[in-house]
Design an enzyme around this catalytic site. Structure first.
Site, PDB file in Angstrom:
ATOM      1  N   GLU A 111       0.863  -1.177   0.056  1.00  0.00           N
ATOM      2  CA  GLU A 111      -0.110  -0.009   0.069  1.00  0.00           C
ATOM      3  C   GLU A 111       0.810   1.348   0.001  1.00  0.00           C
ATOM      4  OE1 GLU A 111      -3.096   0.662  -0.175  1.00  0.00           O
ATOM      5  OE2 GLU A 111      -4.192  -1.484   0.084  1.00  0.00           O
ATOM      6  N   SER A 371     -24.346 -25.283  55.944  1.00  0.00           N
ATOM      7  CA  SER A 371     -23.464 -25.340  56.887  1.00  0.00           C
ATOM      8  C   SER A 371     -22.015 -24.679  56.434  1.00  0.00           C
ATOM      9  CB  SER A 371     -23.005 -27.099  57.066  1.00  0.00           C
ATOM     10  OG  SER A 371     -24.346 -27.551  57.304  1.00  0.00           O
TER      11      SER A 371
END
Length: 717
Positions: A111, A371
């Site tokens: 590019e 518990s």
């Protein structure tokens, strides 16, 4: 004759104007006027151009820098990203650390090969593109630089014209003046279109290849170079063959320019292109949603989570929920003991499963803990010094007013060591200890350590809270259990990374007591898939089989597991030991690290068998039951009475005045303790003034010379 000839010659010279007086001045004036006119024209053009440039306004950098909010883990790995308001996926990019160098070289070679040397516009590239257009009749290569393409992306326009190109060139020069090359490249890599709503190389790489663009193959890199040139006509999910042809052209050009070998190009061309988009990652969705609601206007939110562990536990929760049956969900949380950082949070077994209410975060939901609070009852009992892990305690039918606790299996074990009572999660011993520790004291201590217990409206803490008659969240349980691993101090959980960590430790219990609890819990018989003596853990089952719990820790990490229906409906047979504990041990096994040993016993921890314990510690006795040694009567506190409220006057500086304590029996000398701390001896008169520690509950203990003792709990106001 000569005179006439001379006159002729002069006349000709006058006609030609070569020697005409004043000719040089007139020519110069014409040149000056022409130059002035040209200057005026150029000035007008320049002024108009400058005005046009000014009319463009400032660069829209702020808008261009907007990205999708990204949630990352403690190491920067992407957990989840949120699309922008208009539905686009645009993720921030750091070209230096987040993108494959091979891709960058390929991109710039294709590019903009002079990207690092030009000032926004490359005249050579523009000239080459124009020459190719004139000689071949079509566009062979574009003349736009990366900076010009960025300008177009920042101000997208449909038309392709000389005006649009000129605008891009002006904007490119402006961009180069305001940003450096690295910033320009980062911005371009975040804005480049890749088809549909994908913008930027990160979004494209994740959507098409399912990975970050840090490591790309040649085929993948060439494809990502080709797509932005025509993103819609080359969309992989619509036109995969067109995209493949474009990728191959990139490879061919790179071969021609000797940047890629022919052999590598052939291999890359043989790779098929993806035809479907992959979903964006959605790890830790509940944590991500919570952080988005907490932190505003931040492009990247960093959490304390570990992406690898998060992914592992999410898969475990999903598989185990399916095995448990329909409508059942699984939640988990993992906490680093030392720092209090949340390493993983699984709010549900499947975020998108409506039947399991997947979007409800069950780690933050208030549920009955069963518990799982028992270890803290025992811890405070150890801290107060009236019981030891090797002490004997009765597991027999007993009634506390109208409350008669029973064990889970409806049987009783008789007289057992305290260690075994906790490991077997016997209910009667736990309630007997809670009766002596005090429900309000347990509640206030857990709240002080960051565990927020939720009681029914207008209800005070009672003995039933020891068996699950209270509400708590999984994350609070994990914080409390991590406090046991830290030898008695908790740290507020942290999930969002901040620059300065200002969390202070909070007291849970003393070091020796916390170590004793961990030492007991590590001996709890593990489930079938577990390894003995590796994890200190406790299970719990809520009333009506609605919630199954298991919380455990080693020397490094604490993990909590919850199993149940988010709507609170009961599930037959849902028990903590069989439903949650196996998941807990699997979670530890899948952390990828070896089990870390628990801390060594701290100074002052009493390690002895029952026979070598002091007489008062050999057997637990409820409040009011006297201990006798030989023929002598054990000491007994006559005043104040157990459970009484004592009004004490305050001085001007707010200090409480001393209160009297009277004792009967016992062998002198008598030692007086307030909340486990010795405050002196009681003489032959068997009474003493004691300064209360402050408003609230206080525990008064008297020990005689033989070790016999008596304790009362009062409330000072």
């Amino acid at each position: 004759m000569s005179r006439a000839s001379t006159t002729f010659v002069d006349t000709k010279q006058d006609v030609d104007g070569r020697d005409k007086p004043g000719h040089d001045g007139a020519g110069k004036r014409r040149i000056i006027r022409f130059a002035a006119a040209m200057a005026v024209v150029l000035l007008a053009i320049s002024g108009a151009f400058a005005g046009w440039v000014a009319s463009l306004g400032p660069l829209p950098l702020e808008q261009a820098r907007k990205v999708s909010t990204s949630i990352v883990d403690r190491n920067g790995k992407l957990l989840r990203a949120y699309a922008m308001a208009d539905g686009r996926w645009r993720l921030p990019v750091d070209a230096k650390t987040g993108v494959d160098p091979g891709y960058l070289k390929l991109l710039l070679a294709y590019e903009d090969r002079r990207f690092h040397s030009h000032r926004g516009v490359d005249p050579l590239a523009l000239g080459r593109a124009a020459l190719q257009l004139m000689t071949r009749g079509h566009i062979v290569s574009g003349g736009s630089t990366i900076t010009m393409q960025l300008a177009r992306l920042m101000e997208p326009r449909r038309e392709r014209s000389v005006y649009a190109k000129l605008r891009q060139m002006v904007r490119a020069i402006q961009i180069e003046r305001q940003l450096n090359k690295d910033q320009i490249l980062d911005l371009y890599l975040a804005l480049a279109p890749f088809g549909g709503n994908l913008e930027g190389v990160r979004a494209a790489s994740i959507a098409y290849f399912g990975k970050e663009p840090k490591r790309l193959s040649l085929a993948e890199a060439a494809l990502l170079v080709a797509l932005p040139q025509s993103p819609e006509t080359r969309r992989l999910d619509r036109h995969p063959e067109v995209a493949r042809a474009a990728r191959d052209r990139v490879l061919e050009r790179m071969v021609n320019e000797q940047r890629v070998t022919e052999e590598d190009s052939v291999q890359a061309k043989a790779v098929s292109v993806p035809r479907l988009r992959k979903p964006m990652p959605i790890l830790a969705p509940h944590s991500s949603d919570q952080s988005m609601a907490t932190v505003k206007d931040t492009p990247v939110i960093k959490l304390t989570l570990d992406a690898g562990l998060q992914k592992t536990l999410e898969a475990l929760a999903r598989d185990r929920a399916i095995a448990q049956g329909p409508n059942i969900s699984v939640a988990m949380i993992a906490v680093d003991n030392e720092s209090g950082d949340v390493l993983a949070r699984v709010g549900s077994s499947d975020y998108f499963d409506e039947r399991r209410a997947g979007q409800v975060d069950m780690t933050r939901a208030v549920r009955s803990p069963g518990s799982t609070l028992k270890p803290f009852i025992y811890g405070l009992a150890f801290e107060d010094g009236f019981v030891h892990p090797e002490s004997l305690i009765d597991d027999r039918p007993i009634r506390f007013g109208s409350y008669a606790p029973e064990n889970f299996d409806m049987t009783f074990q008789g007289t057992v060591p305290v260690r075994k009572a906790l490991q077997l999660s016997l209910n009667v011993p736990a309630i007997a200890l809670l009766d002596r520790v005090g429900s309000s004291r347990l509640s206030s201590r857990l709240k002080q350590a960051g565990g927020n217990l939720v009681l029914p409206k207008d209800e005070a803490p009672g003995l039933a809270m020891g068996l699950g008659g209270v509400g708590v969240t999984l994350q609070d349980l994990a914080q409390l259990y991590a406090g046991l691993a830290r030898l008695g101090t908790t740290k507020p959980l942290r999930e969002i990374m901040i620059a300065k960590d200002e969390r202070d430790p909070m007291r849970l219990m003393d070091q020796a007591a916390a170590w004793q609890v961990g030492n007991v819990l590590i001996g709890t018989p593990p489930p079938e898939n577990g390894v003995h003596n590796r994890i200190a853990f406790k299970t719990g089952t809520s009333y009506g089989y609605r919630d199954a719990w298991s919380v455990g820790f080693d020397g490094r990490i604490t993990i909590g597991v919850w199993v149940g229906r988010p709507d609170g409906a009961p599930v037959a047979g849902l028990v903590g030991r069989t439903a949650a504990a196996p998941i807990l041990f699997d979670a530890f096994a899948r952390t990828g690290k070896t089990f870390a040993p628990l801390p060594k016993p701290p100074k002052g921890a009493l390690i002895a068998g029952n026979a070598k314990l002091p007489v008062p510690l050999r057997r637990f006795r409820p409040i009011g039951e006297l201990v006798r040694t030989g023929s002598d009567q054990a000491p007994r506190i006559q005043f104040p009475l157990n459970g009484s409220r004592i009004d004490v006057d305050r001085s001007n500086d707010g200090q409480f005045s001393a209160m009297p304590v009277k004792v009967a029996g016992g062998v002198l000398p008598l030692t007086m303790l307030v909340n486990g701390i010795a405050v002196g001896e009681i003489g032959s008169r068997r009474q003493r003034l004691v300064e209360p520690p402050g408003p609230g509950f206080a525990r008064l203990t008297v020990i005689d010379a033989t070790g016999a003792a008596d304790t009362v709990v009062i409330r000072v106001q």
